[in-house]
Design a protein around this motif. Structure first.
Motif, PDB file in Angstrom:
ATOM      1  N   GLN B  82       0.807  -1.113   0.125  1.00 49.76           N
ATOM      2  CA  GLN B  82       0.061   0.026  -0.028  1.00 49.76           C
ATOM      3  C   GLN B  82       0.936   1.209   0.093  1.00 49.76           C
ATOM      4  OE1 GLN B  82      -3.178  -0.259   2.944  1.00 49.76           O
ATOM      5  NE2 GLN B  82      -3.594   2.059   2.756  1.00 49.76           N
ATOM      6  N   GLU B  83       2.019   1.175   0.904  1.00 51.97           N
ATOM      7  CA  GLU B  83       2.957   2.456   0.725  1.00 51.97           C
ATOM      8  C   GLU B  83       3.941   2.240  -0.255  1.00 51.97           C
ATOM      9  OE1 GLU B  83       2.016   4.928   2.640  1.00 51.97           O
ATOM     10  OE2 GLU B  83       0.352   3.385   3.895  1.00 51.97           O
ATOM     11  N   ARG B  84       3.729   1.429  -1.171  1.00 55.51           N
ATOM     12  CA  ARG B  84       4.846   1.229  -2.562  1.00 55.51           C
ATOM     13  C   ARG B  84       6.231   1.075  -1.997  1.00 55.51           C
ATOM     14  NH1 ARG B  84       2.096   6.564  -3.544  1.00 55.51           N
ATOM     15  NH2 ARG B  84       3.740   7.572  -2.279  1.00 55.51           N
ATOM     16  N   SER B 136       5.561  11.137  -9.504  1.00 52.16           N
ATOM     17  CA  SER B 136       4.052  11.629  -8.718  1.00 52.16           C
ATOM     18  C   SER B 136       3.575  10.352  -8.155  1.00 52.16           C
ATOM     19  CB  SER B 136       3.082  12.102  -9.705  1.00 52.16           C
ATOM     20  OG  SER B 136       2.540  10.890 -10.605  1.00 52.16           O
ATOM     21  N   GLY B 137       2.456  10.391  -7.079  1.00 50.59           N
ATOM     22  CA  GLY B 137       2.137   9.452  -6.523  1.00 50.59           C
ATOM     23  C   GLY B 137       1.551   8.294  -7.404  1.00 50.59           C
ATOM     24  N   GLY B 138       0.776   8.758  -8.527  1.00 50.30           N
ATOM     25  CA  GLY B 138       0.427   7.786  -9.299  1.00 50.30           C
ATOM     26  C   GLY B 138       1.370   6.857 -10.232  1.00 50.30           C
ATOM     27  N   ARG B 141       2.985   4.444  -7.885  1.00 50.38           N
ATOM     28  CA  ARG B 141       2.218   3.306  -7.958  1.00 50.38           C
ATOM     29  C   ARG B 141       2.514   2.239  -8.974  1.00 50.38           C
ATOM     30  NH1 ARG B 141      -0.149   1.772  -3.432  1.00 50.38           N
ATOM     31  NH2 ARG B 141      -0.922   3.807  -3.162  1.00 50.38           N
ATOM     32  N   LEU B 163      -5.420   3.247  -4.935  1.00 51.40           N
ATOM     33  CA  LEU B 163      -5.408   4.269  -4.077  1.00 51.40           C
ATOM     34  C   LEU B 163      -4.542   5.418  -4.507  1.00 51.40           C
ATOM     35  CD1 LEU B 163      -6.120   4.296  -0.931  1.00 51.40           C
ATOM     36  CD2 LEU B 163      -3.814   4.228  -0.505  1.00 51.40           C
ATOM     37  N   GLY B 164      -5.099   6.717  -4.793  1.00 52.31           N
ATOM     38  CA  GLY B 164      -4.491   7.920  -5.228  1.00 52.31           C
ATOM     39  C   GLY B 164      -4.332   7.883  -6.691  1.00 52.31           C
ATOM     40  N   GLN B 166      -6.113   8.630 -10.460  1.00 50.69           N
ATOM     41  CA  GLN B 166      -7.142   9.501 -11.192  1.00 50.69           C
ATOM     42  C   GLN B 166      -8.312   8.369 -11.670  1.00 50.69           C
ATOM     43  OE1 GLN B 166      -4.695  11.250 -13.794  1.00 50.69           O
ATOM     44  NE2 GLN B 166      -5.998  10.675 -15.473  1.00 50.69           N
TER      45      GLN B 166
END
Ligand SMILES: Nc1ncnc2c1ncn2[C@@H]1O[C@H](COP(=O)(O)OP(=O)(O)OP(=O)(O)O)[C@@H](O)[C@H]1O
Ligand SMILES: [Mg+2]
Lengths: 311, 233
Positions: B82-84, B136-138, B141, B163-164, B166
């Motif tokens: 989940q936290e990559r 970026s967060g995406g 991921r 999660l996170g 678009q």
């Protein structure tokens, strides 16, 4: 925790300064440059293993200088009983201190990895005290030094006459830096160590044995600093508290360079060595050399946090 | 392939997994549940990041419960946490390589796996030399998913992959997860039940650390409780 990062603008400035300052010094006070590079090399090479431990294992080893001091005693007694020159004694020292490092890791460090940082500091600080007191009990506080004629070798360049032997520390710092960088970037084990330093949980999740990596890096670092203790002994005497200033200075260099920045540790070491030598070169101000060390440290750290606020 | 049997885990006194049992064959399986239900704890127990008090986890007939995490991973399980958990100061490419470099069986196929990652997520090829921490967060991921796939795991576990992201990317992601299902078995913890149900064949609903419901996706889609609590119908 960066074990290496891309060159930043301030590092470029530093690079320019590190080229410009020596040129000016070479013309103005050549002895300061020579003395600074020799002294700075010693600071730098001793700080490197500590930086490796902090960057990978995440432990501030406050007993770092004490391991060096024990290495110096080891070399001294190897000289007395086996007739080994300290530089030759570096080889058995590597073996003995790798073992000592492994034992220390398994018995103490490993158990404190998940402990709060303050406890880790207390642990390694305690180890430093044990090391010093052990040396005190075993060998008294009397300074010991083998007699080695080759350390007085010198050359004359025109009117300039200076000792060449201590450049061994300068060379050692550069060689060790290059070897460590090659290890960390080119070998699978080194890359694993970088990964562990940046994210231990991430490292586990890609199949790295994190505990073994910690053990390996800690033992290798202690082996290095033990062997460096032998090299230290060629020019300096050893006594129980001989190591503690090096813990302090190593730690300062790492704080200045930033965790994981090994080249920064070496440049910082040379910079501080030169600054100290410069101050000592003014007659009557020699006592200020140590102050300079910490003044530069404070200035760099303040400069860094200023940059962070404005970035 | 993976069998979780009567797993119990406590954080202090809090009982966060209660007799959780589930099976993953070669198909894709979803684990759904609200925040704090215990999904992350469950997948951490499978890969040995937490040690459950009782129960068992077997993978291809071998118990994983006593194995350290790196050995679980080397036996063919990969987790997208989940936290990559990326390496922030390494390049995207180095992060991808790390996914295969330490798995003995995966090392020799590293170049092909790298190629496959870039095909699956073309943005990673564009960013290949950028430090992972600056993505970026995406993008992070996607990198985490690609890194996990680098070892061609037999079982891929994804912890809230959407999660996170678009909405358009979420759709695309689950589409990709469905394709990944052809190469690996998949266990996916998700909160986005509506979309992720389409990517899996079977699902479990976990509430307060307990399996509340299980069944094939289409059955879960018709279930009244699921429709009310998770699909807002
Ligand atoms: N390290 C921890 N220490 C104590 N309690 C924890 C810890 N980790 C999780 N918990 C608790 O355990 C319960 C389950 O957490 P978990 O992270 O497994 O839930 P989750 O289903 O993954 O939730 P989310 O959808 O928010 O990720 C929660 O109540 C949480 O507060
Ligand atoms: Mg979770």
């Amino acid at each position: 925790m960066t074990l290496f990062r891309t060159l930043r603008r301030w590092q470029l400035l530093l690079l320019l300064a590190s080229l410009g300052v020596p040129i000016v010094l070479m013309l103005w006070k050549p002895y300061v440059l020579i003395e600074g590079l020799q002294r700075g090399g010693l600071y730098a090479v001793i700080a490197l293993p500590m930086a490796l431990i902090l960057g990978v294992v995440g432990i501030i080893n406050l007993a770092h200088g004490e391991f060096m001091m024990l290495g110096a005693y080891f070399a001294y007694w190897m000289g007395v009983y086996a007739g080994l020159d300290p530089l030759v004694a570096m080889i058995p020292a590597v073996v003995a201190f790798a073992l000592l490092g492994a034992i220390t890791y398994v018995l103490t460090i490993r158990r404190a990895l998940k402990a709060p940082e303050l406890n880790q500091l207390l642990l390694t600080f305690g180890m430093a005290m044990v090391g010093t007191e052990f040396a005190n009990l075993m060998w008294t506080s009397q300074p010991l030094k083998p007699h080695l004629s080759y350390v007085y070798s010198s050359v004359a360049l025109g009117k300039l006459r200076f000792g060449t032997y201590a450049f061994i520390y300068t060379a050692a710092a550069i060689v060790l830096l290059v070897l460590l960088q090659l290890f960390l970037r080119k070998t699978r084990l080194g890359r694993a160590a970088l990964a562990v330093g940046q994210n231990p949980r991430g490292a586990r999740l890609v199949g790295i044995d994190v505990n073994r990596t910690y053990l390996l890096i800690f033992s290798v670092s202690i082996a290095l600093v033990g062997a460096l203790g032998a090299m230290f002994l060629t020019r300096h005497s050893v006594f129980p508290s001989a190591g503690s200033p090096f813990t302090m200075k190593s730690f300062c260099l790492i704080a200045m360079a930033g965790i994981g920045n090994l080249p920064g540790v070496v440049w910082g070491g040379f910079g501080l060595g030169i600054a100290e030598a410069l101050v000592s070169s003014f007659r009557g101000y020699g006592g200020w050399a140590d102050v300079v060390f910490f003044a530069v440290l404070v200035a760099v750290i303040m400069g860094k946090s200023y940059r962070r606020q404005t970035a | 392939m993976l069998a979780v049997a009567k797993l119990n885990h406590y954080y202090g006194k809090a009982h966060v997994l209660r007799d959780v049992s589930l099976d993953v064959g070669t198909e894709s399986v979803g684990v759904f549940g609200p925040n704090g239900a215990g999904k992350t704890t469950l997948v951490h127990a499978i890969v040995g990041l937490v040690r459950p008090r009782s129960g068992d986890v077997t993978f291809d007939g071998r118990s994983l419960l006593r194995l350290p995490t790196h050995e679980v991973i080397r036996s063919g399980v990969a987790l997208v946490p989940q936290e990559r958990e990326l390496f922030p100061y390494m390049s995207v490419r180095a992060n991808l390589e790390s996914g295969a470099a330490y798995i003995p069986g995966a090392r020799k196929d590293l170049p092909a796996a790298l190629q496959a990652s870039f095909e699956m997520f073309p943005i990673l090829k564009v960013r290949a030399r950028q430090l992972a921490g600056t993505l970026s967060g995406g993008e992070q991921r996607m990198l985490a998913i690609a890194r996990a796939m680098m070892s061609s795991p037999k079982l891929l576990i994804l912890d809230e992959p959407s999660l996170g992201l678009q909405p358009s990317l979420v759709t695309e992601l689950f589409h990709k997860v469905r394709n990944l299902g052809e190469r690996s078995a998949i266990l996916m913890a998700e909160q986005n039940v509506r979309q992720s149900l389409k990517a899996v064949g079977r699902g479990y609903v976990i509430e307060n650390g307990q399996i509340a419901l299980e069944g094939p996706s289409d059955e879960l889609l018709r279930n009244d409780h699921v429709r009310r609590a998770y699909l807002g119908l």
